[in-house]
Design an enzyme around this catalytic site. Structure first.
Site, PDB file in Angstrom:
ATOM      1  N   HIS A 122       7.777  17.722  16.847  1.00 29.45           N
ATOM      2  CA  HIS A 122       8.204  19.162  17.332  1.00 29.45           C
ATOM      3  C   HIS A 122       9.457  18.662  18.294  1.00 29.45           C
ATOM      4  O   HIS A 122       9.465  17.872  19.146  1.00 29.45           O
ATOM      5  CB  HIS A 122       7.089  19.490  18.418  1.00 29.45           C
ATOM      6  CG  HIS A 122       7.375  20.876  19.176  1.00 29.45           C
ATOM      7  ND1 HIS A 122       7.451  20.605  20.633  1.00 29.45           N
ATOM      8  CD2 HIS A 122       7.920  21.810  18.889  1.00 29.45           C
ATOM      9  CE1 HIS A 122       7.918  21.885  21.120  1.00 29.45           C
ATOM     10  NE2 HIS A 122       8.306  22.553  20.058  1.00 29.45           N
ATOM     11  N   SER A 123      10.382  19.600  18.129  1.00 26.75           N
ATOM     12  CA  SER A 123      11.857  19.447  18.945  1.00 26.75           C
ATOM     13  C   SER A 123      12.227  18.106  19.069  1.00 26.75           C
ATOM     14  O   SER A 123      12.514  17.544  18.004  1.00 26.75           O
ATOM     15  CB  SER A 123      11.265  19.946  20.384  1.00 26.75           C
ATOM     16  OG  SER A 123      12.320  20.329  21.204  1.00 26.75           O
ATOM     17  N   MET A 124      12.268  17.458  20.115  1.00 26.11           N
ATOM     18  CA  MET A 124      12.849  16.213  20.102  1.00 26.11           C
ATOM     19  C   MET A 124      11.944  15.007  19.369  1.00 26.11           C
ATOM     20  O   MET A 124      12.706  14.240  18.831  1.00 26.11           O
ATOM     21  CB  MET A 124      12.721  15.550  21.870  1.00 26.11           C
ATOM     22  CG  MET A 124      13.242  14.395  21.864  1.00 26.11           C
ATOM     23  SD  MET A 124      13.021  13.606  23.686  1.00 26.11           S
ATOM     24  CE  MET A 124      11.270  13.123  23.293  1.00 26.11           C
ATOM     25  N   HIS A 131       9.302  28.497  21.044  1.00 29.37           N
ATOM     26  CA  HIS A 131       9.742  27.315  20.792  1.00 29.37           C
ATOM     27  C   HIS A 131       8.444  26.369  20.704  1.00 29.37           C
ATOM     28  O   HIS A 131       8.386  25.276  19.926  1.00 29.37           O
ATOM     29  CB  HIS A 131      10.500  26.694  21.679  1.00 29.37           C
ATOM     30  CG  HIS A 131      10.959  25.117  21.482  1.00 29.37           C
ATOM     31  ND1 HIS A 131      11.695  24.788  20.433  1.00 29.37           N
ATOM     32  CD2 HIS A 131      10.750  24.164  22.412  1.00 29.37           C
ATOM     33  CE1 HIS A 131      12.020  23.464  20.410  1.00 29.37           C
ATOM     34  NE2 HIS A 131      11.345  23.171  21.585  1.00 29.37           N
ATOM     35  N   GLY A 190      10.839  15.747  16.467  1.00 30.34           N
ATOM     36  CA  GLY A 190      11.329  16.264  15.136  1.00 30.34           C
ATOM     37  C   GLY A 190      12.916  15.479  14.925  1.00 30.34           C
ATOM     38  O   GLY A 190      13.064  15.028  14.007  1.00 30.34           O
TER      39      GLY A 190
END
Length: 326
Positions: free
Chosen positions: A118-120, A292, A122
């Protein structure tokens, strides 16, 4: 390797993933990496990587909705959750996180596995999958593009800013005192700082994001994660790394997440190029309603897609130890 394996502790085990969670703990040169484990010992391996300033609790609501014959290991990355902070004077960067993940994989004896990021997380997953393509079977990117390009003309300025911030932080370290909160105030502060979190989601993250001290609680994360990341890559470099990925990729964007945040023309140029890169390599790109943290706030909106993708792109699992016996 033997010493590393001795450092991995599973504090509780059970055959029912819905209710049982094991605690993961392994030594690293500067302390320890902590995390959580769901699923059977010999389940097909999946590594779960959280976003910036979060921790592995971000997967608490999603994992129970995923296939139960998989082994999910979610780690608190360095400086987050219950994992150790990096030593004084050391920067936080994506390449450093990739090295940490390589340590974790070695300790687990995983030869081939999938990643949910997820996010960072990813972005770390994207770089790891590019550098170690033979190890990664499939990648799920949750509101992340797998890479975070910086405009070539901005790289010098941003790197300098990161160095200056670290030097200023070090000068003030002795003067800084940890602020003590009540649990309620800590929840409020997190929700103000990250308005995409529901109150329930904030409380979940704070299970590993707070430590009790005299008079209340303090946040466990390292303040240095807020400093500007000095390890920068251009769009051209990102696309080159992306082309090295051999794994199947599922990109799940939230319509009120990064898709909306990266709305400037230059930013759209970056994200559009990365999305096209995945499509060119038969990756799946989709958008779901949510913000998000949709995977944490409303996991049912992404769980079916992630579950189907994992099941259709995971071969039978053979551990490193089992390979050695053949």
């Amino acid at each position: 390797m033997i010493q590393t394996l001795k450092g991995i502790r599973h504090l509780m085990t059970s055959s029912t993933m819905k209710h049982a969670v094991s605690e993961f703990n392994m030594p690293v040169p500067w302390g320890e990496i902590r995390g959580k484990v769901w699923g059977p010992d010999h389940g097909r391996p999946v590594l779960c990587l959280h976003g910036w300033a979060d921790n592995c609790g971000t997967f608490n609501t999603l994992v129970p909705l995923l296939p139960q014959d998989f082994r999910y290991v979610a780690v608190d990355m360095a400086g987050h959750g219950l994992s150790s902070h990096r030593p004084p004077g050391v920067f936080y960067s994506f390449p450093s996180y990739v090295a940490d993940i390589r340590r974790v994989i070695d300790a687990l004896h995983w030869k081939k596995f999938s990643i949910i990021g997820h996010s960072m997380g990813g972005n770390v997953a994207g770089m790891f999958s590019a550098l170690y393509p033979e190890m990664v079977e499939s990648v799920v990117l949750l509101d992340s593009y797998g890479f975070l390009p910086t405009d070539l003309k901005e790289i010098g300025r941003v790197m300098r800013q990161g160095f200056d911030e670290m030097l200023q932080f070090e000068k003030k370290t002795e003067e800084m005192k940890e602020r003590v909160y009540t649990h309620e105030k800590a929840v409020q502060r997190l929700m103000v700082a990250n308005p995409t979190l529901s109150e329930q989601s904030a409380c979940i993250l704070l299970e590993r994001g707070l430590a009790e001290v005299e008079g209340g609680v303090v946040f466990t994360r390292d303040f240095r994660i807020n400093l500007k990341n000095i390890a920068r890559v251009s769009l051209e470099q990102c696309l080159e790394l992306q082309s090295l990925i051999q794994a199947k990729v599922l990109l799940v964007l939230a319509d009120e997440g990064f898709e909306k945040m990266f709305s400037e023309p230059d930013q759209k140029k970056f994200t559009s190029a990365l999305i096209q890169g995945y499509k060119d390599h038969k990756g799946i790109v989709m958008t779901v309603p949510g913000d998000h943290h949709v995977h944490l706030n409303n996991p049912e909106r992404v769980a079916t897609f992630v579950a189907d993708f994992l099941q259709s792109n995971s071969s039978s699992y053979v551990s490193g130890e089992e390979v050695a016996k053949l």
